[in-house]
Design an enzyme around this catalytic site. Structure first.
Site, PDB file in Angstrom:
ATOM      1  N   PRO A   1       0.828  -1.210   0.000  1.00  0.00           N
ATOM      2  CA  PRO A   1       0.000   0.000   0.000  1.00  0.00           C
ATOM      3  C   PRO A   1       0.861   1.257   0.000  1.00  0.00           C
ATOM      4  O   PRO A   1       1.794   1.380   0.801  1.00  0.00           O
ATOM      5  CB  PRO A   1      -0.778  -0.111   1.320  1.00  0.00           C
TER       6      PRO A   1
ATOM      7  N   GLY B   1       0.393   5.627  -0.490  1.00  0.00           N
ATOM      8  CA  GLY B   1      -0.595   6.697  -0.623  1.00  0.00           C
ATOM      9  C   GLY B   1      -0.353   7.565  -1.856  1.00  0.00           C
ATOM     10  O   GLY B   1       0.721   7.537  -2.464  1.00  0.00           O
TER      11      GLY B   1
ATOM     12  N   SER C   1      -4.087   1.676  -0.380  1.00  0.00           N
ATOM     13  CA  SER C   1      -3.832   2.429   0.855  1.00  0.00           C
ATOM     14  C   SER C   1      -5.055   3.244   1.264  1.00  0.00           C
ATOM     15  O   SER C   1      -5.800   3.733   0.409  1.00  0.00           O
ATOM     16  CB  SER C   1      -2.654   3.382   0.623  1.00  0.00           C
TER      17      SER C   1
ATOM     18  N   HIS D   1       8.168  -0.215   7.155  1.00  0.00           N
ATOM     19  CA  HIS D   1       7.583   0.871   6.379  1.00  0.00           C
ATOM     20  C   HIS D   1       8.605   1.428   5.365  1.00  0.00           C
ATOM     21  O   HIS D   1       8.628   2.626   5.087  1.00  0.00           O
ATOM     22  CB  HIS D   1       7.101   1.979   7.315  1.00  0.00           C
TER      23      HIS D   1
ATOM     24  N   ARG E   1      10.598   4.538   6.403  1.00  0.00           N
ATOM     25  CA  ARG E   1       9.993   5.878   6.344  1.00  0.00           C
ATOM     26  C   ARG E   1       9.454   6.349   7.690  1.00  0.00           C
ATOM     27  O   ARG E   1       8.974   7.466   7.798  1.00  0.00           O
ATOM     28  CB  ARG E   1       8.851   5.897   5.310  1.00  0.00           C
TER      29      ARG E   1
ATOM     30  N   GLY F   1      10.491  -4.237   2.067  1.00  0.00           N
ATOM     31  CA  GLY F   1      11.629  -3.382   2.418  1.00  0.00           C
ATOM     32  C   GLY F   1      12.865  -3.776   1.642  1.00  0.00           C
ATOM     33  O   GLY F   1      13.487  -4.801   1.922  1.00  0.00           O
ATOM     34  N   GLY F   2      13.185  -3.001   0.622  1.00  0.00           N
ATOM     35  CA  GLY F   2      14.456  -3.185  -0.081  1.00  0.00           C
ATOM     36  C   GLY F   2      14.471  -4.253  -1.150  1.00  0.00           C
ATOM     37  O   GLY F   2      15.544  -4.597  -1.653  1.00  0.00           O
TER      38      GLY F   2
ATOM     39  N   ARG G   1      14.608  -5.390  -4.555  1.00  0.00           N
ATOM     40  CA  ARG G   1      14.929  -4.725  -5.831  1.00  0.00           C
ATOM     41  C   ARG G   1      15.258  -5.708  -6.946  1.00  0.00           C
ATOM     42  O   ARG G   1      15.368  -5.324  -8.099  1.00  0.00           O
ATOM     43  CB  ARG G   1      16.148  -3.781  -5.648  1.00  0.00           C
TER      44      ARG G   1
ATOM     45  N   ARG H   1       8.496   1.153  -3.342  1.00  0.00           N
ATOM     46  CA  ARG H   1       9.125   2.093  -4.277  1.00  0.00           C
ATOM     47  C   ARG H   1       9.291   1.546  -5.694  1.00  0.00           C
ATOM     48  O   ARG H   1       9.057   2.298  -6.657  1.00  0.00           O
ATOM     49  CB  ARG H   1      10.478   2.555  -3.721  1.00  0.00           C
TER      50      ARG H   1
HETATM   51  C1  LIG Z   1       5.572   6.898  -1.314  1.00  0.00           C
HETATM   52  C2  LIG Z   1       5.234   5.829  -0.325  1.00  0.00           C
HETATM   53  C3  LIG Z   1       3.994   5.865   0.305  1.00  0.00           C
HETATM   54  C4  LIG Z   1       3.655   4.883   1.246  1.00  0.00           C
HETATM   55  N1  LIG Z   1       2.400   4.899   1.805  1.00  0.00           N
HETATM   56  C5  LIG Z   1       2.031   3.910   2.637  1.00  0.00           C
HETATM   57  C6  LIG Z   1       0.706   3.848   3.138  1.00  0.00           C
HETATM   58  O1  LIG Z   1      -0.135   4.690   2.820  1.00  0.00           O
HETATM   59  N2  LIG Z   1       0.401   2.828   3.993  1.00  0.00           N
HETATM   60  C7  LIG Z   1       1.304   1.870   4.362  1.00  0.00           C
HETATM   61  O2  LIG Z   1       0.985   0.956   5.135  1.00  0.00           O
HETATM   62  N3  LIG Z   1       2.576   1.893   3.879  1.00  0.00           N
HETATM   63  C8  LIG Z   1       2.950   2.878   3.028  1.00  0.00           C
HETATM   64  N4  LIG Z   1       4.221   2.865   2.507  1.00  0.00           N
HETATM   65  C9  LIG Z   1       5.145   1.778   2.848  1.00  0.00           C
HETATM   66  C10 LIG Z   1       5.002   0.604   1.866  1.00  0.00           C
HETATM   67  O3  LIG Z   1       3.763  -0.038   2.011  1.00  0.00           O
HETATM   68  C11 LIG Z   1       6.101  -0.465   2.047  1.00  0.00           C
HETATM   69  O4  LIG Z   1       6.089  -0.912   3.382  1.00  0.00           O
HETATM   70  C12 LIG Z   1       7.509   0.021   1.695  1.00  0.00           C
HETATM   71  O5  LIG Z   1       7.481   0.914   0.609  1.00  0.00           O
HETATM   72  C13 LIG Z   1       8.373  -1.179   1.352  1.00  0.00           C
HETATM   73  O6  LIG Z   1       9.691  -0.817   1.103  1.00  0.00           O
HETATM   74  P1  LIG Z   1      10.297  -0.569  -0.369  1.00  0.00           P
HETATM   75  O7  LIG Z   1       9.791   0.757  -0.799  1.00  0.00           O
HETATM   76  O8  LIG Z   1      11.762  -0.609  -0.141  1.00  0.00           O
HETATM   77  O9  LIG Z   1       9.806  -1.697  -1.268  1.00  0.00           O
HETATM   78  C14 LIG Z   1       4.586   3.853   1.575  1.00  0.00           C
HETATM   79  C15 LIG Z   1       5.824   3.832   0.927  1.00  0.00           C
HETATM   80  C16 LIG Z   1       6.160   4.790  -0.014  1.00  0.00           C
HETATM   81  C17 LIG Z   1       7.487   4.701  -0.704  1.00  0.00           C
END
Ligand SMILES: Cc1cc2nc3c(=O)[nH]c(=O)nc-3n(C[C@H](O)[C@H](O)[C@H](O)COP(=O)(O)O)c2cc1C
Length: 381
Positions: A78, A80, A107, A276, A279, A308-309, A311, A331
């Site tokens: 998910p 946003g 999301s 997350h 983040r 998470g990570g 790629r 991402r």
């Molecule tokens: C731009 C962005 C927005 C995100 N928004 C949400 C969200 O609304 N709800 C949520 O549970 N996780 C959110 N996440 C976290 C992702 O669901 C996920 O856990 C995370 O991106 C995984 O890591 P990765 O980007 O390295 O694949 C968000 C991540 C990004 C990059």
């Protein structure tokens, strides 16, 4: 279509098309971004253990996730406000996910409403819920998700308050985004994005339209902290949702075995090991590093996923070898979306599919159930 052969290519193309403020919102992490880096580095510390001279002429990477069939073990996490990255945002993502035969987790903060996404989707949708302060609002969203046909409710439990992301603060990132002088100057070089921004719908969390107020642009995390997120939420809230939601329930944002056990005690069916994407809280362990102890503790009482990570296809296989049933990407598909809309997301999923297939063959494993702990060597510290 621009040349996209790897996930890093998708990132490069996204960077080229997006204004800096938007790219950094997509790319960035909390504080020093050490959690974000740890997630990536953890995969380098695990190496693969191939078996040669095995018949791998037929290979299959399909599996089932909480009862739903997927054609590859990569789900869309998910995220946003996808319209920040491409004009039709989540609709483009939902179309690509359905065509690829995988699941999109919509999301709470999506920039198209759950009903709009469901209208565009051909595949399975999950709904991701944040623990809002207002129980009536949660009950309303749960009801809407159910009516929209979402199969699984996934509660993100790792945001008692929002993380601090210095890049967003420095760039003046707000919801809806406002192009101040410097951002505008930067954005002018990104014609495609600016055209979409100026002619498209306002980018706000549409599920909350009519519920939350968006009359002016405020710092995004300040808004969410102040109005929406419930820092008082406890496992009782999960038990309450367990009663409310009739289908499979997952929680996202678990990184300790103790919390995984608490979740199982509340009757959840799926656990997403996640920090997350780095983040929220900086200084957390990499998700790949904590995955094995969580899988051991859960001991088959819930399906365990991780994100998470991720790629590369090899990353997915390493996570499966360490006990994950499937992986989520965040991402990577957003980079694809920003680079080329639906086609970009489709290409990212195709890259993962090809890489997983190649990895299975080269490891001497023909299907995911052959990928167990024997497929990885002990970690290099
Ligand atoms: C731009 C962005 C927005 C995100 N928004 C949400 C969200 O609304 N709800 C949520 O549970 N996780 C959110 N996440 C976290 C992702 O669901 C996920 O856990 C995370 O991106 C995984 O890591 P990765 O980007 O390295 O694949 C968000 C991540 C990004 C990059």
């Amino acid at each position: 279509m621009h040349k996209m052969y790897s996930i890093e290519d998708a990132r490069r193309l996204a960077r080229r098309r997006l204004p800096r403020m938007i790219f950094e919102f997509l790319d960035g992490g909390a504080d020093d971004e050490s959690t974000l880096r740890s997630n990536l580095e953890a995969f380098d510390k695990v190496t693969l253990n191939p078996r040669v001279m095995v018949d791998v002429s037929k290979r299959d990477q399909a599996t089932t996730i909480l009862g739903d069939h997927v054609s590859l073990p990569v789900l869309l996490a998910p995220t946003g406000l996808n319209r920040l990255f491409w004009r039709d945002g989540e609709l483009a993502v939902a179309r690509a996910a359905g065509k690829a035969g995988t699941i999109l987790m919509v999301s709470t903060a999506s920039s198209c409403s759950i009903e709009e996404v469901a209208g565009a989707a051909t595949g399975v949708l999950w709904f991701q819920l944040y623990m809002w302060r207002d129980r009536e609002l949660i009950a309303l969203l749960v009801d809407r998700a159910q009516k929209a046909g979402c199969h699984v409710m996934c509660v993100s439990v790792d945001v008692p308050i929002m993380g601090k992301r210095p890049r967003d603060l420095r760039n003046g990132m707000t919801v809806p985004p406002r192009l101040g002088f410097w951002n505008l100057l930067d954005a002018l070089r990104r014609h495609g994005w600016v055209r979409d921004y100026l002619t498209g719908q306002e980018i706000i969390p549409r599920n909350l339209l009519g519920i939350a107020q968006f009359d002016n642009a405020v710092s995004m995390s300040a808004y969410i902290n102040k109005k929406l997120i419930n820092p008082g939420a406890t496992w009782d809230n999960i038990r309450w949702i367990r009663e409310l939601w009739k289908g499979p329930l997952a929680v996202k944002g678990i990184i300790t075995a103790e919390d995984a056990l608490r979740a199982v005690d509340c009757g959840v069916n799926g656990i997403v090991v996640s920090n997350h994407g780095g983040r929220t809280l900086d200084g957390l362990p990499a998700t790949l590093d904590v995955l094995p102890e969580i899988v051991r503790a859960v001991d088959g009482r819930a399906e365990v996923f991780m994100d998470g990570g991720i790629r590369y296809g090899t990353d997915v296989i390493k996570a499966i070898a360490l006990g994950a049933r499937a992986c989520l990407i965040g991402r990577p598909y957003l980079w694809g979306l920003a680079a080329d809309g639906e086609a970009g997301v489709a290409r990212v999923l195709e890259i993962f599919r090809e890489e997983i297939d190649r990895t299975l063959a080269q490891l001497g494993r023909s299907k995911l159930s052959d990928v167990d702990s024997s497929a990885v060597r002990s970690r290099i510290e």
